[in-house]
Design a protein around this motif. Structure first.
Motif, PDB file in Angstrom:
ATOM      1  N   LEU A   1      -9.806  -3.560  -6.251  1.00 36.67           N
ATOM      2  CA  LEU A   1      -8.973  -4.560  -5.601  1.00 36.67           C
ATOM      3  C   LEU A   1      -8.949  -4.349  -4.096  1.00 36.67           C
ATOM      4  O   LEU A   1      -8.882  -3.209  -3.624  1.00 36.67           O
ATOM      5  N   LEU A   2      -8.977  -5.445  -3.350  1.00 32.10           N
ATOM      6  CA  LEU A   2      -8.874  -5.392  -1.890  1.00 32.10           C
ATOM      7  C   LEU A   2      -7.513  -5.937  -1.482  1.00 32.10           C
ATOM      8  O   LEU A   2      -7.172  -7.082  -1.798  1.00 32.10           O
ATOM      9  N   VAL A   3      -6.726  -5.126  -0.780  1.00 34.06           N
ATOM     10  CA  VAL A   3      -5.416  -5.523  -0.276  1.00 34.06           C
ATOM     11  C   VAL A   3      -5.543  -5.829   1.209  1.00 34.06           C
ATOM     12  O   VAL A   3      -5.961  -4.962   1.995  1.00 34.06           O
ATOM     13  N   VAL A   4      -5.183  -7.054   1.590  1.00 32.52           N
ATOM     14  CA  VAL A   4      -5.314  -7.480   2.990  1.00 32.52           C
ATOM     15  C   VAL A   4      -3.927  -7.837   3.524  1.00 32.52           C
ATOM     16  O   VAL A   4      -3.333  -8.843   3.128  1.00 32.52           O
ATOM     17  N   ASP A   5      -3.410  -7.001   4.432  1.00 28.55           N
ATOM     18  CA  ASP A   5      -2.082  -7.228   5.017  1.00 28.55           C
ATOM     19  C   ASP A   5      -2.001  -6.451   6.316  1.00 28.55           C
ATOM     20  O   ASP A   5      -2.479  -5.317   6.397  1.00 28.55           O
ATOM     21  N   ASP A   6      -1.396  -7.070   7.339  1.00 24.99           N
ATOM     22  CA  ASP A   6      -1.305  -6.382   8.630  1.00 24.99           C
ATOM     23  C   ASP A   6      -0.187  -5.347   8.659  1.00 24.99           C
ATOM     24  O   ASP A   6      -0.113  -4.543   9.592  1.00 24.99           O
ATOM     25  N   GLU A   7       0.674  -5.321   7.660  1.00 24.84           N
ATOM     26  CA  GLU A   7       1.743  -4.334   7.604  1.00 24.84           C
ATOM     27  C   GLU A   7       1.280  -3.117   6.804  1.00 24.84           C
ATOM     28  O   GLU A   7       0.969  -3.213   5.628  1.00 24.84           O
ATOM     29  N   GLN A   8       1.273  -1.965   7.467  1.00 27.50           N
ATOM     30  CA  GLN A   8       0.787  -0.750   6.822  1.00 27.50           C
ATOM     31  C   GLN A   8       1.636  -0.383   5.601  1.00 27.50           C
ATOM     32  O   GLN A   8       1.107   0.083   4.578  1.00 27.50           O
ATOM     33  N   ASN A   9       2.939  -0.584   5.700  1.00 31.56           N
ATOM     34  CA  ASN A   9       3.812  -0.233   4.581  1.00 31.56           C
ATOM     35  C   ASN A   9       3.500  -1.076   3.342  1.00 31.56           C
ATOM     36  O   ASN A   9       3.590  -0.583   2.214  1.00 31.56           O
ATOM     37  N   ILE A  10       3.153  -2.348   3.557  1.00 29.93           N
ATOM     38  CA  ILE A  10       2.788  -3.205   2.424  1.00 29.93           C
ATOM     39  C   ILE A  10       1.493  -2.714   1.782  1.00 29.93           C
ATOM     40  O   ILE A  10       1.384  -2.621   0.557  1.00 29.93           O
ATOM     41  N   ARG A  11       0.522  -2.384   2.631  1.00 33.59           N
ATOM     42  CA  ARG A  11      -0.749  -1.886   2.090  1.00 33.59           C
ATOM     43  C   ARG A  11      -0.533  -0.583   1.330  1.00 33.59           C
ATOM     44  O   ARG A  11      -1.088  -0.397   0.231  1.00 33.59           O
ATOM     45  N   ARG A  12       0.290   0.295   1.883  1.00 34.18           N
ATOM     46  CA  ARG A  12       0.553   1.574   1.217  1.00 34.18           C
ATOM     47  C   ARG A  12       1.296   1.360  -0.102  1.00 34.18           C
ATOM     48  O   ARG A  12       0.984   1.982  -1.111  1.00 34.18           O
ATOM     49  N   SER A  13       2.275   0.466  -0.098  1.00 32.71           N
ATOM     50  CA  SER A  13       3.053   0.198  -1.308  1.00 32.71           C
ATOM     51  C   SER A  13       2.176  -0.365  -2.429  1.00 32.71           C
ATOM     52  O   SER A  13       2.233   0.095  -3.576  1.00 32.71           O
ATOM     53  N   LEU A  14       1.356  -1.349  -2.083  1.00 37.60           N
ATOM     54  CA  LEU A  14       0.466  -1.925  -3.081  1.00 37.60           C
ATOM     55  C   LEU A  14      -0.564  -0.909  -3.574  1.00 37.60           C
ATOM     56  O   LEU A  14      -0.915  -0.893  -4.763  1.00 37.60           O
ATOM     57  N   SER A  15      -1.048  -0.081  -2.688  1.00 41.90           N
ATOM     58  CA  SER A  15      -2.019   0.947  -3.081  1.00 41.90           C
ATOM     59  C   SER A  15      -1.410   1.922  -4.080  1.00 41.90           C
ATOM     60  O   SER A  15      -2.061   2.337  -5.049  1.00 41.90           O
ATOM     61  N   MET A  16      -0.141   2.289  -3.865  1.00 45.44           N
ATOM     62  CA  MET A  16       0.530   3.210  -4.785  1.00 45.44           C
ATOM     63  C   MET A  16       0.757   2.559  -6.150  1.00 45.44           C
ATOM     64  O   MET A  16       0.517   3.165  -7.195  1.00 45.44           O
ATOM     65  N   ILE A  17       1.210   1.290  -6.143  1.00 48.54           N
ATOM     66  CA  ILE A  17       1.471   0.584  -7.408  1.00 48.54           C
ATOM     67  C   ILE A  17       0.185   0.415  -8.199  1.00 48.54           C
ATOM     68  O   ILE A  17       0.112   0.743  -9.390  1.00 48.54           O
ATOM     69  N   LEU A  18      -0.838  -0.111  -7.544  1.00 49.87           N
ATOM     70  CA  LEU A  18      -2.092  -0.422  -8.236  1.00 49.87           C
ATOM     71  C   LEU A  18      -2.903   0.828  -8.557  1.00 49.87           C
ATOM     72  O   LEU A  18      -3.474   0.948  -9.641  1.00 49.87           O
ATOM     73  N   GLY A  19      -2.936   1.764  -7.595  1.00 47.52           N
ATOM     74  CA  GLY A  19      -3.674   2.995  -7.834  1.00 47.52           C
ATOM     75  C   GLY A  19      -3.082   3.799  -8.971  1.00 47.52           C
ATOM     76  O   GLY A  19      -3.811   4.454  -9.729  1.00 47.52           O
ATOM     77  N   GLY A  20      -1.760   3.732  -9.115  1.00 48.33           N
ATOM     78  CA  GLY A  20      -1.102   4.461 -10.192  1.00 48.33           C
ATOM     79  C   GLY A  20      -1.456   3.949 -11.566  1.00 48.33           C
ATOM     80  O   GLY A  20      -1.264   4.638 -12.577  1.00 48.33           O
ATOM     81  N   GLU A  21      -1.966   2.712 -11.645  1.00 53.56           N
ATOM     82  CA  GLU A  21      -2.380   2.133 -12.926  1.00 53.56           C
ATOM     83  C   GLU A  21      -3.887   2.197 -13.137  1.00 53.56           C
ATOM     84  O   GLU A  21      -4.419   1.568 -14.050  1.00 53.56           O
ATOM     85  N   GLY A  22      -4.593   2.915 -12.276  1.00 53.76           N
ATOM     86  CA  GLY A  22      -6.014   3.128 -12.488  1.00 53.76           C
ATOM     87  C   GLY A  22      -6.948   2.216 -11.728  1.00 53.76           C
ATOM     88  O   GLY A  22      -8.164   2.317 -11.847  1.00 53.76           O
ATOM     89  N   PHE A  23      -6.393   1.283 -10.911  1.00 51.77           N
ATOM     90  CA  PHE A  23      -7.250   0.422 -10.101  1.00 51.77           C
ATOM     91  C   PHE A  23      -7.794   1.203  -8.901  1.00 51.77           C
ATOM     92  O   PHE A  23      -7.102   2.076  -8.346  1.00 51.77           O
ATOM     93  N   GLU A  24      -9.003   0.865  -8.502  1.00 47.55           N
ATOM     94  CA  GLU A  24      -9.518   1.353  -7.223  1.00 47.55           C
ATOM     95  C   GLU A  24      -9.027   0.387  -6.143  1.00 47.55           C
ATOM     96  O   GLU A  24      -9.229  -0.818  -6.250  1.00 47.55           O
TER      97      GLU A  24
END
Length: 453
Positions: free
Chosen positions: A8-31
């Motif tokens: 998955l590619l997360v595109v957002d200018d807010e670093q906190n949003i990118r980090r939050s989505l990365s933690m949620i999705l990465g925790g379920e096994g997504f790259e």
């Protein structure tokens, strides 16, 4: 569905949003890959290997809608979920017209993000399979009910245990049976299906066990039965509840001893067959009524698997609609129609008493009648349009255009719930069943929306 290979590619200018989505999705096994600008996102997408995108609407430089437009202009069908903190219904409609997979507002919930990610990556997989001409025997959907079904199938399939598939008509029992066969050690051997309800009672024995020449009028040659044809493989006895008592006795013997005699023969034949039975009937009641043998029921009911009705599969209608639009357009060699958000909402709100079979027929009709065009509520069948609010026309996009997205969604939900309650004269239990919700969940939504009945 395994997500270990989904990127998955997360595109957002807010670093906190990118980090939050990365933690949620990465925790379920997504790259998870990320980009802070639309320009960076397009560069990353050009390299390939991305299954779906979460794309913020408001970006520095080129905004999210322009990024989406360029993705589509490059002929990419990658699912794109749009993210926004202050979207209007017009912007959501514009994103949908450009081919967005879905829309999510900030602040978002973990569960909502994971549902969108699973559905988007599932859709990407389906698109690849349709393009390759495969996927016609896949179980489609990423709802919790379907995830549980897949887990059960994957656990049972490698064994030789008999399975009894139960569920309403049109839920896909044959697809489940084929998946059980495909994942078994018998996968390279025959898969044979017989519909017990479609064969006259006087011919069912010959159909199942074969017959020798002269066994009955019209038997001009030896005939191989379905049990023999399935030797070494899997036999699906569909609509087993309609089998005659005489045939039930012979099936019971095959299950007990692994042998049978063709009609008109005294010679026993031995077979090694895994039997999967399927029914939409209440077999326990049939046993009590005397129309189904209790000993046969126990032999078949080693592993019971319940196939969920479509109304119980939260979020799967949208995925199935996308899949069937692709598949039917390809099958009929027609341009794909574009369903508006309002039309999609109505399809999701329909209770689908005919389940997947009914949904597929509706989509085939839409593809044929509206190829390459836009499909709004008025282009949908009357039985779907009429479910929203009794005595009034179905909601259209224009009903909500002056509202922010969150308010528009709440108004639509209020209309759908109100319509169901009206149809059932305030009976919450029946309204919940109509909407495909648990009664307690409907009560919670009514309270949250201020609906009193």
């Amino acid at each position: 569905m395994s997500v270990s290979r989904s990127s998955l590619l997360v595109v957002d200018d807010e670093q906190n949003i990118r980090r939050s989505l990365s933690m949620i999705l990465g925790g379920e096994g997504f790259e998870v890959l990320d980009a802070a600008t639309g320009e960076d996102a397009l560069v990353r997408l050009a390299k390939g290997g991305v299954d779906a995108v979460f794309l913020d609407v408001m970006l520095p430089g080129i905004d999210g809608l322009e990024v989406l437009r360029r993705i589509r202009e490059s002929n990419s069908e990658i699912p794109v979920v749009m993210i926004s903190g202050h979207a209007t219904i017009e912007r959501a409609v514009e994103a949908t017209r450009l081919g967005a997979f879905d829309f999510v507002e900030k602040p978002f919930s973990r569960d909502r993000i994971l549902v969108l990610a699973r559905n988007a990556t599932e859709q990407a997989r389906l698109r690849r399979e349709v393009a390759a001409g495969s996927g016609t025997e896949e179980l489609i959907g990423a709802s919790p009910a379907m995830e549980r079904l897949r887990e059960q199938i994957d656990q049972v399939a490698p064994t030789d245990a008999r399975v009894l598939l139960r569920g309403e008509s049109g839920t896909g029992k044959e697809l489940v049976a084929r998946r059980l066969h495909r994942l078994s050690r018998r996968a390279n051997r025959p898969f044979v299906k017989v519909n017990c309800a479609a064969i006259p009672e006087e011919l069912i024995e010959a159909e199942l066990f074969g017959a020798v020449k002269g066994a009955y009028t019209g038997a001009d040659a030896d005939r191989e039965g379905r049990f023999a044809a399935a030797d070494g493989g899997t036999l699906l006895l569909d609509e087993i509840g309609d089998m005659s008592m005489k045939a039930q006795v012979k099936v019971l013997r095959v299950l007990q001893e692994g042998e049978f005699e063709p009609v008109g023969s005294t010679k026993s034949l031995q077979v090694d067959v895994r039997v999967i039975a399927a029914t939409h009937q209440d077999l326990e009641q049939n046993v009590r009524d005397g129309s189904f043998r209790e000993d046969l029921f126990f032999r078949l009911n080693v592993i019971p698997i319940e196939i969920p009705a479509l109304r119980e599969r939260e979020g799967d209608v949208k995925t199935l609609v996308e899949h069937f639009v692709l598949e039917e357009s390809r099958r009929h060699d027609l341009s794909m129609p574009l369903l508006t958000p309002a039309a999609t909402q109505l399809l999701q709100a329909h209770t689908w008493p005919g389940n997947i079979r009914e949904l597929r027929n509706v989509i085939e009709r839409i593809v044929i009648l509206h190829a390459g065009g836009e499909v709004g509520p008025q282009q949908l069948p009357t039985e779907i349009r009429g479910e929203v609010v009794r005595g009034s026309s179905a909601p259209t996009v224009s009903s909500y255009t002056d509202l922010p997205l969150r308010e528009a969604k709440e108004k639509l939900e209020r209309d759908l719930i109100g319509g169901a309650l009206d149809r059932h004269e305030g009976n919450v239990t029946r309204a919940a069943r109509d909407l495909g919700l648990e009664r307690t969940h409907l009560h919670k939504r009514m309270k949250a929306l201020g609906i009193e009945r």
